[in-house]
Enzyme design. Structure first.
Site, mmCIF file in Angstrom:
data_model
loop_
_atom_site.group_PDB
_atom_site.id
_atom_site.type_symbol
_atom_site.label_atom_id
_atom_site.label_comp_id
_atom_site.label_asym_id
_atom_site.label_seq_id
_atom_site.Cartn_x
_atom_site.Cartn_y
_atom_site.Cartn_z
ATOM 1 N N ASN A 32 -5.466 39.962 159.189
ATOM 2 C CA ASN A 32 -6.722 40.469 159.760
ATOM 3 C C ASN A 32 -7.943 40.101 158.927
ATOM 4 O O ASN A 32 -9.071 40.423 159.301
ATOM 5 C CB ASN A 32 -6.656 41.983 159.979
ATOM 6 C CG ASN A 32 -6.463 42.776 158.690
ATOM 7 O OD1 ASN A 32 -6.663 42.264 157.591
ATOM 8 N ND2 ASN A 32 -6.072 44.032 158.832
ATOM 9 N N GLN A 34 -9.144 41.284 156.311
ATOM 10 C CA GLN A 34 -9.869 42.336 155.605
ATOM 11 C C GLN A 34 -9.857 42.090 154.106
ATOM 12 O O GLN A 34 -10.830 42.361 153.414
ATOM 13 C CB GLN A 34 -9.260 43.705 155.927
ATOM 14 C CG GLN A 34 -9.545 44.188 157.341
ATOM 15 C CD GLN A 34 -9.002 45.568 157.591
ATOM 16 O OE1 GLN A 34 -8.420 46.208 156.708
ATOM 17 N NE2 GLN A 34 -9.158 46.055 158.811
ATOM 18 N N GLY A 36 -7.795 39.093 153.057
ATOM 19 C CA GLY A 36 -7.410 37.693 152.961
ATOM 20 C C GLY A 36 -8.566 36.744 153.198
ATOM 21 O O GLY A 36 -9.682 37.145 153.544
ATOM 22 N N ASP A 50 -4.448 42.125 163.713
ATOM 23 C CA ASP A 50 -3.799 43.240 163.041
ATOM 24 C C ASP A 50 -2.393 43.460 163.598
ATOM 25 O O ASP A 50 -2.161 43.300 164.808
ATOM 26 C CB ASP A 50 -4.652 44.504 163.242
ATOM 27 C CG ASP A 50 -4.288 45.598 162.268
ATOM 28 O OD1 ASP A 50 -3.243 46.261 162.478
ATOM 29 O OD2 ASP A 50 -5.044 45.809 161.306
ATOM 30 N N PHE A 72 3.822 40.804 153.936
ATOM 31 C CA PHE A 72 2.901 41.189 152.862
ATOM 32 C C PHE A 72 1.822 42.156 153.320
ATOM 33 O O PHE A 72 1.200 42.824 152.495
ATOM 34 C CB PHE A 72 2.196 39.945 152.291
ATOM 35 C CG PHE A 72 3.086 38.990 151.564
ATOM 36 C CD1 PHE A 72 3.474 39.223 150.262
ATOM 37 C CD2 PHE A 72 3.540 37.840 152.190
ATOM 38 C CE1 PHE A 72 4.289 38.331 149.577
ATOM 39 C CE2 PHE A 72 4.354 36.935 151.524
ATOM 40 C CZ PHE A 72 4.736 37.182 150.218
ATOM 41 N N SER A 76 -3.251 48.141 149.353
ATOM 42 C CA SER A 76 -2.516 48.178 148.082
ATOM 43 C C SER A 76 -3.309 48.706 146.891
ATOM 44 O O SER A 76 -2.958 48.425 145.754
ATOM 45 C CB SER A 76 -2.001 46.772 147.753
ATOM 46 O OG SER A 76 -3.082 45.863 147.629
ATOM 47 N N TYR A 140 0.199 55.032 147.644
ATOM 48 C CA TYR A 140 0.561 53.631 147.872
ATOM 49 C C TYR A 140 2.060 53.426 147.698
ATOM 50 O O TYR A 140 2.754 52.889 148.573
ATOM 51 C CB TYR A 140 -0.228 52.741 146.920
ATOM 52 C CG TYR A 140 0.311 51.333 146.792
ATOM 53 C CD1 TYR A 140 0.353 50.493 147.895
ATOM 54 C CD2 TYR A 140 0.783 50.863 145.569
ATOM 55 C CE1 TYR A 140 0.858 49.194 147.781
ATOM 56 C CE2 TYR A 140 1.277 49.573 145.446
ATOM 57 C CZ TYR A 140 1.320 48.751 146.553
ATOM 58 O OH TYR A 140 1.825 47.480 146.444
ATOM 59 N N LEU A 189 -6.263 43.957 136.699
ATOM 60 C CA LEU A 189 -6.767 43.845 135.336
ATOM 61 C C LEU A 189 -7.165 42.422 134.946
ATOM 62 O O LEU A 189 -8.276 42.200 134.442
ATOM 63 C CB LEU A 189 -5.707 44.368 134.354
ATOM 64 C CG LEU A 189 -6.072 44.261 132.870
ATOM 65 C CD1 LEU A 189 -7.326 45.051 132.553
ATOM 66 C CD2 LEU A 189 -4.901 44.715 132.001
#
Length: 329
Positions: A32, A34, A36, A50, A72, A76, A140, A189
């Site tokens: 979708n 968002q 990617g 979606d 995937f 996340s 999550y 990080l």
């Protein structure tokens, strides 16, 4: 016969698409966008949409002869999941339900799932083993565990075989330099540290210096993203050969603290990287290190790029070449 990669325009998804392309697979991507990026999809057929869109999934499965799915597509961000659990249950759990229902309808019996070591919660012992208890400390991780359990019951009811791959910190960039890590917002990080080295941030925040670790900061297991991509392909191959459903940890068996990552980044980049102490984030376990013995023995997985120096060096090459990331969405 094609491999459907959901979330294939995302960070790990795009590297897996690249690995599939390198060995000549036919690829279909659903994303979708968002998180990617179209630029990150180096080949295959891309459907923008979606997983909760039933008509879109019908189109994908009707227009393509899908043999296997690599899944995937999920939200996340640990911190966001603690503040907005509804989003994570709807996108992650319900989205996976929609996908599995279509797989059952169209008789697609193979799925490889991008899971997480966050399903374990605070570890009882280290390194984490696949048989350890699963007691997530954040929403999550809880939704990823629910997705795994859903796949188990779809296997029982419909014979959809799955491999769930539990890993924690994917990092680094593709050897070609064509794709790398670009999230909005960025919470991982290593890219945050490198953005600081590039002068895009005044400092890197260290969330908690009072954990029961050697230097007081969280310890995590880092794996090069291309090594993770290879594991997904090996899992597809296992299921193609008739392998049963299974769960595997993916890690390098050793952990690095937040301060150690920052120190190695200083060495790799040659830059002074300012750091500041901040309060702990909700839901962050002190240490997560995974044993990959089972993946080595049963999948034949052998990560070759996952020294921390190599991970940071490859990421630094990508970030210096694309300091603003991909083009705007």
């Amino acid at each position: 016969m094609a491999v459907l990669v959901t979330g294939g325009a995302g960070y790990i998804g795009s590297h897996t698409v690249a690995a599939l392309l390198e060995r000549g697979e036919e690829i279909v991507v659903v994303d979708n966008l968002q998180q990617g990026h179209k630029e990150a999809v180096l080949g295959g057929k891309l459907y923008i949409g979606d997983l909760r869109d039933s008509e879109l999934l019908d189109t994908v499965f009707q227009e393509n002869e899908i043999e296997a799915v690599i899944h995937f597509a999920a939200s996340s961000l640990v911190g966001e999941s603690m503040g907005n659990p509804a989003k994570y249950y709807h996108n992650n759990v319900y989205g996976t339900l929609c996908l599995l229902e279509k797989m059952s309808q169209y008789k697609v019996g193979t799925i490889v799932f991008s899971s997480t070591a966050a399903t374990y919660g605070e570890p009882v012992h280290l390194p984490l083993d696949e048989h350890d208890r699963t007691l997530p400390t954040n929403t999550y991780g809880e939704t990823k565990l629910a997705m795994e359990r859903m796949m188990h019951w779809f296997d029982i009811a419909h014979g959809i075989k799955y491999v769930s791959l539990r890993y924690f910190n994917a990092a680094g960039a593709h050897d070609s330099g064509a794709i790398g890590e670009d999230h909005a917002p960025e919470t991982h990080l290593i890219p945050l540290v490198l953005q600081t080295a590039l002068g895009k941030r005044p400092h890197i925040a260290i969330y908690g210096e009072d954990y029961p670790t050697e230097d007081g900061t969280c310890v995590r297991d880092y794996i090069h993203v291309s090594d993770l991509a290879d594991a997904h392909l090996l899992a597809v191959d296992r299921l193609r050969k008739g392998g049963d459903s299974a769960v595997y940890n993916l890690g390098n068996g050793q952990g690095f603290s937040v301060k150690q990552v920052i120190d190695i980044a200083r060495q790799v980049t040659g830059c002074e990287i300012a750091a500041s102490a901040e309060p702990r984030r909700a839901g962050d376990p002190a240490v997560l290190i995974a044993s990959s013995r089972r993946a080595h023995e049963e999948l034949g997985w052998n990560p070759t790029r996952s020294s921390l120096e190599n991970i940071i060096s490859s990421a630094w090459a990508w970030h210096t070449a694309k300091p603003d990331g991909y083009s705007k969405r």
